[in-house]
Design a protein around this motif. Structure first.
Motif, mmCIF file in Angstrom:
data_model
loop_
_atom_site.group_PDB
_atom_site.id
_atom_site.type_symbol
_atom_site.label_atom_id
_atom_site.label_comp_id
_atom_site.label_asym_id
_atom_site.label_seq_id
_atom_site.Cartn_x
_atom_site.Cartn_y
_atom_site.Cartn_z
ATOM 1 N N GLY A 36 0.832 -1.247 -0.091
ATOM 2 C CA GLY A 36 0.235 -0.119 0.014
ATOM 3 C C GLY A 36 1.080 1.430 -0.073
ATOM 4 O O GLY A 36 2.199 1.291 -0.235
ATOM 5 N N SER A 37 0.230 2.398 0.245
ATOM 6 C CA SER A 37 0.786 3.762 0.316
ATOM 7 C C SER A 37 -0.167 4.717 0.760
ATOM 8 O O SER A 37 -1.054 4.569 0.684
ATOM 9 N N PRO A 38 0.569 5.514 1.926
ATOM 10 C CA PRO A 38 0.012 6.489 2.561
ATOM 11 C C PRO A 38 -0.652 7.495 1.532
ATOM 12 O O PRO A 38 -1.553 8.032 1.663
ATOM 13 N N VAL A 39 0.025 7.319 0.074
ATOM 14 C CA VAL A 39 -0.518 8.556 -0.850
ATOM 15 C C VAL A 39 -2.150 8.042 -1.192
ATOM 16 O O VAL A 39 -2.995 8.946 -1.455
ATOM 17 N N PHE A 40 -2.438 6.835 -1.016
ATOM 18 C CA PHE A 40 -3.808 6.288 -1.439
ATOM 19 C C PHE A 40 -4.799 7.097 -0.353
ATOM 20 O O PHE A 40 -5.848 7.463 -0.923
ATOM 21 N N ALA A 41 -4.551 7.027 1.064
ATOM 22 C CA ALA A 41 -5.305 7.598 1.818
ATOM 23 C C ALA A 41 -5.190 9.291 1.539
ATOM 24 O O ALA A 41 -6.323 9.838 1.876
ATOM 25 N N ALA A 42 -4.307 9.846 1.374
ATOM 26 C CA ALA A 42 -4.156 10.971 1.621
ATOM 27 C C ALA A 42 -4.643 11.962 0.291
ATOM 28 O O ALA A 42 -4.928 12.862 0.268
ATOM 29 N N LEU A 43 -4.293 11.129 -0.928
ATOM 30 C CA LEU A 43 -4.558 11.997 -2.101
ATOM 31 C C LEU A 43 -5.725 11.155 -2.968
ATOM 32 O O LEU A 43 -5.907 11.510 -4.067
ATOM 33 N N GLY A 44 -6.356 10.024 -2.638
ATOM 34 C CA GLY A 44 -7.217 9.313 -3.108
ATOM 35 C C GLY A 44 -8.566 10.057 -3.610
ATOM 36 O O GLY A 44 -8.777 11.033 -2.958
ATOM 37 N N GLU A 45 -9.124 9.645 -4.483
ATOM 38 C CA GLU A 45 -10.516 10.667 -4.810
ATOM 39 C C GLU A 45 -11.601 10.074 -4.061
ATOM 40 O O GLU A 45 -12.731 10.620 -4.136
ATOM 41 N N GLY A 46 -11.460 8.822 -3.148
ATOM 42 C CA GLY A 46 -12.708 8.628 -2.309
ATOM 43 C C GLY A 46 -12.598 9.254 -1.161
ATOM 44 O O GLY A 46 -12.032 10.376 -1.005
ATOM 45 N N LYS A 47 -13.405 8.824 -0.333
ATOM 46 C CA LYS A 47 -13.677 9.564 1.153
ATOM 47 C C LYS A 47 -12.184 9.932 2.028
ATOM 48 O O LYS A 47 -11.523 9.002 1.627
ATOM 49 N N ALA A 48 -12.075 10.815 2.554
ATOM 50 C CA ALA A 48 -10.700 11.181 3.031
ATOM 51 C C ALA A 48 -10.447 9.920 4.158
ATOM 52 O O ALA A 48 -11.341 9.566 4.755
ATOM 53 N N GLY A 49 -9.293 9.331 3.924
ATOM 54 C CA GLY A 49 -8.667 8.503 4.931
ATOM 55 C C GLY A 49 -9.002 6.978 4.518
ATOM 56 O O GLY A 49 -8.607 6.095 5.174
ATOM 57 N N VAL A 50 -9.592 6.775 3.146
ATOM 58 C CA VAL A 50 -9.690 5.285 2.780
ATOM 59 C C VAL A 50 -8.328 4.655 2.526
ATOM 60 O O VAL A 50 -7.825 5.378 1.495
ATOM 61 N N GLU A 51 -7.860 3.850 3.027
ATOM 62 C CA GLU A 51 -6.692 3.273 2.789
ATOM 63 C C GLU A 51 -6.931 1.841 1.889
ATOM 64 O O GLU A 51 -8.208 1.588 1.673
#
Length: 399
Positions: A36-51
Motif C-alpha cells: 500500500g501507500s500513504p498516498v492512497f489515503a491522503a490523495l485518493g479520490e474517495g472519502k478522506a482516509g480510505v486506505e
C-alpha cells in the motif's frame, strides 16, 4: 496525463544519470501485490482516509512483455547515435484506478421472461465503451445463458436503477458488480422454482446452458419452463430482483507503454513507427473491446503529445479554435499499435475485472518524450512535441 509526463520523464532521467536501464529501474521499484501507500489515503479520490492495498498487479509481466515486443534489447544510448535520422525507444509505466471508493454506487435490476430471456436494466451509460455489451456478458455469465437472451435497457433515469455515471473508470468494475449481484439473486430464484418442479433441494441443482439440471443427472428443466411455471402454476410470482453495489477499493489497472520512433534532427519532425501498450485490466470481460479501448486511448495520448495545443492571444482569445487550426491525429497518423492484455484476477471485481478505459491516454507524452531523448539526447520538458520544439531542444543540447 500531466503528472505522468513529469514523473515518468524524471524516472527516465534518473535511470540515465545512474547508468541503469529504465526497464530495470522500474522493475526494481514498482508497487506490488499486498503493498500500500500513504498516498492512497491522503490523495485518493474517495472519502478522506480510505486506505488501500494492491490486490492484483501484473505490471512486472507488462513491463517484460512490452519490452520484448518493442525490441528493447536493441536499444542504444543517445551518445551512440549519429546521422540525420535517429531511432529512439521510450518507456512509461502507468497505474490508474477503478471507481471512487465509498462514494460511487451503481444498481441493476433483472426480470425473467416467459421465453427464458431477461430484461436487464441499469443506469450506466455506454459512451462508446461497450458497456451495454460488457454488462450483458456479466449477467449472462452469472445466469449461465447467452448474451442474446439479455435485453438491455440503459441510462433512462425514469426507468432504470441509479448509477453515478460513466466516469472514474467505474462502469465495468462498479456497475458490473451490481449486475452480477442482481443476476446471482435471480439465479437463486430460478433454482428455487426448479427445485419445486423437479422434487429436489436447491443444493442438488446447478445451472448450465440456460437450464437447471440435477447434479446427479436425474432431470433438468429449461429456463423457459421455469419462467412459465413461476408465472402460471403453483406459488405464482415474477422472477426478478435488484441489487446495488458500492466500492470500498479502487484497484488500479497497470500498464507499460513503449514507443519506437525516428527523429529527423534537421527538422525536428518525429515519426512514430510502433507503439506497444501492455495492460493489466484484471480479467478482460470482452478482450476485443478492451483492446479497442486501449488503442483509442493510445491515439488520444499520441495526439495530445505531438499535436494538440491551445494557443491564445494577448487578450486571452483562443487563436486556433477551429479544426482547421487545432490539429488532432487521424487514422493516417496512426502508427502500428500492439495491445497486450496481461491477465490477473481482481477479487473485488466482477469475474476478476478491473477498469481499462482511462489509463492508456496517460502513456503517450512520457513514452514519446523519453524516446525522443533516447534518439537525440534532448530532454523536452514541454509538449506537444512539435517539430519546432524538438528542433530547438536538439540545438540547445548540441550547443
Amino acid at each position: 496525463t500531466q503528472a505522468y509526463f513529469a514523473v515518468e520523464s524524471q524516472l527516465d532521467e534518473a535511470a540515465y544519470k545512474i547508468g541503469m536501464d529504465p526497464v530495470e529501474l522500474r522493475l526494481k521499484n514498482h508497487i506490488r501485490e499486498g503493498e500500500g501507500s500513504p498516498v492512497f489515503a491522503a490523495l485518493g479520490e474517495g472519502k478522506a482516509g480510505v486506505e488501500m492495498t494492491i490486490g492484483s498487479c501484473g505490471l512486472e509481466d507488462a513491463i517484460r512483455l512490452g519490452a520484448e515486443e518493442i525490441g528493447w534489447s536493441e536499444r542504444t544510448l543517445p551518445e551512440e547515435k549519429s546521422g540525420r535520422y535517429r531511432r529512439g525507444l521510450g518507456l512509461a509505466c502507468l497505474m490508474q484506478g477503478s471507481s471512487i471508493p465509498e462514494i460511487d454506487m451503481g444498481a441493476a435490476s433483472i426480470k425473467m421472461n416467459e421465453d427464458g430471456s431477461f430484461n436487464l436494466l441499469f443506469g450506466a451509460t455506454d459512451l462508446g465503451t461497450g458497456a451495454d455489451t460488457v454488462l450483458a456478458q456479466i449477467a449472462a455469465e452469472e445466469l449461465a445463458t447467452t448474451v442474446d437472451k439479455m435485453l438491455v435497457y440503459a441510462s433512462d433515469t425514469d426507468l432504470t436503477p441509479f448509477d453515478v455515471g460513466a466516469y472514474a473508470s467505474s462502469t465495468t468494475y462498479l456497475s458490473g458488480e451490481a449486475v452480477r449481484k442482481a443476476a446471482a439473486k435471480v439465479k437463486q430464484q430460478i433454482i428455487g422454482v426448479a427445485a419445486e418442479m423437479l422434487g429436489k433441494s436447491a443444493d442438488e441443482l446447478a445451472v448450465e446452458s440456460a437450464q437447471v439440471v440435477a447434479k446427479d443427472g436425474s432431470g433438468e428443466v429449461t429456463y423457459s419452463q421455469v419462467a412459465l411455471y413461476s408465472l402460471y402454476e403453483r406459488n405464482q410470482f415474477q422472477i426478478m430482483d435488484v441489487a446495488s453495489h458500492i466500492t470500498h477499493k479502487s484497484p488500479p489497472p497497470f500498464a507499460a507503454h513503449y514507443v519506437d520512433l525516428v527523429v529527423d534532427t534537421y527538422t525536428g519532425k518525429v515519426k512514430l513507427e510502433k507503439y506497444v501498450a501492455a495492460i493489466d485490466c484484471g480479467t478482460a470481460i470482452n478482450p476485443k473491446l478492451a483492446e479497442g479501448q486501449t488503442e483509442g486511448a493510445v491515439m488520444n495520448g499520441i495526439s495530445y503529445a505531438i499535436t494538440e495545443e491551445y494557443l491564445f492571444d494577448s487578450k486571452g482569445k483562443m487563436t486556433n479554435a477551429t479544426m482547421q487550426d487545432y490539429h488532432i491525429c487521424s487514422l493516417r497518423d496512426k502508427p502500428k499499435i500492439k495491445t497486450i492484455l496481461v491477465p490477473t484476477y481482481e477479487d473485488t471485481g466482477p469475474f476478476g475485472a478491473k477498469s481499462v478505459s482511462e489509463i492508456s491516454i496517460n502513456g503517450g507524452a512520457p513514452a514519446i518524450g523519453n524516446a525522443i531523448f533516447n534518439a537525440t539526447g534532448a530532454r523536452l520538458r514541454e509538449f506537444p512535441f512539435t517539430p519546432e520544439r524538438v528542433w530547438r531542444a536538439i540545438q540547445e543540447q548540441t550547443g
